[in-house]
Design an enzyme around this catalytic site. Sequence first.
Site, PDB file in Angstrom:
ATOM      1  N   LEU A 137       0.818  -1.203   0.000  1.00 31.44           N
ATOM      2  CA  LEU A 137       0.000   0.000   0.000  1.00 31.44           C
ATOM      3  C   LEU A 137       0.858   1.262   0.000  1.00 31.44           C
ATOM      4  O   LEU A 137       1.873   1.329   0.682  1.00 31.44           O
ATOM      5  CB  LEU A 137      -0.919   0.007   1.233  1.00 31.44           C
ATOM      6  CG  LEU A 137      -1.876  -1.171   1.353  1.00 31.44           C
ATOM      7  CD1 LEU A 137      -2.621  -1.105   2.682  1.00 31.44           C
ATOM      8  CD2 LEU A 137      -2.839  -1.221   0.179  1.00 31.44           C
ATOM      9  N   HIS A 138       0.410   2.249  -0.754  1.00 30.14           N
ATOM     10  CA  HIS A 138       1.059   3.554  -0.772  1.00 30.14           C
ATOM     11  C   HIS A 138       0.881   4.194   0.601  1.00 30.14           C
ATOM     12  O   HIS A 138      -0.087   3.921   1.298  1.00 30.14           O
ATOM     13  CB  HIS A 138       0.415   4.421  -1.860  1.00 30.14           C
ATOM     14  CG  HIS A 138       1.225   5.604  -2.254  1.00 30.14           C
ATOM     15  ND1 HIS A 138       1.225   6.773  -1.526  1.00 30.14           N
ATOM     16  CD2 HIS A 138       2.063   5.802  -3.302  1.00 30.14           C
ATOM     17  CE1 HIS A 138       2.013   7.645  -2.111  1.00 30.14           C
ATOM     18  NE2 HIS A 138       2.537   7.092  -3.194  1.00 30.14           N
ATOM     19  N   TYR A 139       1.803   5.075   0.961  1.00 30.36           N
ATOM     20  CA  TYR A 139       1.688   5.728   2.270  1.00 30.36           C
ATOM     21  C   TYR A 139       0.564   6.761   2.301  1.00 30.36           C
ATOM     22  O   TYR A 139       0.067   7.114   3.366  1.00 30.36           O
ATOM     23  CB  TYR A 139       3.017   6.363   2.690  1.00 30.36           C
ATOM     24  CG  TYR A 139       3.445   7.550   1.861  1.00 30.36           C
ATOM     25  CD1 TYR A 139       3.096   8.843   2.244  1.00 30.36           C
ATOM     26  CD2 TYR A 139       4.194   7.382   0.697  1.00 30.36           C
ATOM     27  CE1 TYR A 139       3.483   9.936   1.485  1.00 30.36           C
ATOM     28  CE2 TYR A 139       4.583   8.468  -0.058  1.00 30.36           C
ATOM     29  CZ  TYR A 139       4.226   9.742   0.333  1.00 30.36           C
ATOM     30  OH  TYR A 139       4.614  10.816  -0.417  1.00 30.36           O
ATOM     31  N   ARG A 140       0.139   7.238   1.160  1.00 33.28           N
ATOM     32  CA  ARG A 140      -0.966   8.183   1.097  1.00 33.28           C
ATOM     33  C   ARG A 140      -2.290   7.429   1.046  1.00 33.28           C
ATOM     34  O   ARG A 140      -2.386   6.374   0.420  1.00 33.28           O
ATOM     35  CB  ARG A 140      -0.849   9.082  -0.127  1.00 33.28           C
ATOM     36  CG  ARG A 140       0.292  10.054  -0.014  1.00 33.28           C
ATOM     37  CD  ARG A 140       0.331  10.975  -1.193  1.00 33.28           C
ATOM     38  NE  ARG A 140       1.349  11.994  -0.999  1.00 33.28           N
ATOM     39  CZ  ARG A 140       1.958  12.617  -1.972  1.00 33.28           C
ATOM     40  NH1 ARG A 140       1.648  12.355  -3.232  1.00 33.28           N
ATOM     41  NH2 ARG A 140       2.875  13.522  -1.705  1.00 33.28           N
ATOM     42  N   MET A 141      -3.298   8.012   1.710  1.00 33.45           N
ATOM     43  CA  MET A 141      -4.618   7.395   1.751  1.00 33.45           C
ATOM     44  C   MET A 141      -5.679   8.443   1.439  1.00 33.45           C
ATOM     45  O   MET A 141      -5.470   9.633   1.656  1.00 33.45           O
ATOM     46  CB  MET A 141      -4.884   6.804   3.145  1.00 33.45           C
ATOM     47  CG  MET A 141      -3.948   5.673   3.526  1.00 33.45           C
ATOM     48  SD  MET A 141      -4.331   4.971   5.142  1.00 33.45           S
ATOM     49  CE  MET A 141      -3.594   6.193   6.222  1.00 33.45           C
TER      50      MET A 141
END
Length: 174
Positions: A125-129
Amino acid sequence: MKKAKLLWVDLEMTGLDPVKDRILEVAAIATDMSFNEVGRFEAVVRVSPDLIKKRMVGEFWDKNSTSRDSLIKQNSDGEPVSEVEKRLIEFVDKNFGKEIYLAGNSIHQDKKFIEREMPELNKRLHYRMLDVSAWKIYFENALGRKFLKAEEHRALSDIEGSIEELKWYLTFLK
């Protein structure tokens, strides 16, 4: 080419403490950035009946007894969390390219459970949500606007509600 960018996730858990509680139900909807659905995933995680009895008590569960009873009833049909994680990773690999943005309502809370119980998925998962709750806070407190959605506390219907909620907020930008 894999089109999905947003991995909308909702987890139903025995409670909100990622150390003491466990994931009971997982749903995911993969969408592109225009919220067009690419695929969906659902699974039941089998949890110790003793843990369920110990943790699924109190005011929240009393108020949401229909959801609680459904989650408990399906528990025996669930799979170990490691198997659910493996199948969810297969879903992600099928539908996503390099960037996978986690999306949903209060998604930071679900992320805590993913970090603890699904570490291999977490690595992808990307660190941005994309947290719909940030929009909710602004619209309710600054603009006095409230999106009304059903609070079923079931993973798949909660995601569908979150997507509709964000679409509603975005109508104010046009």
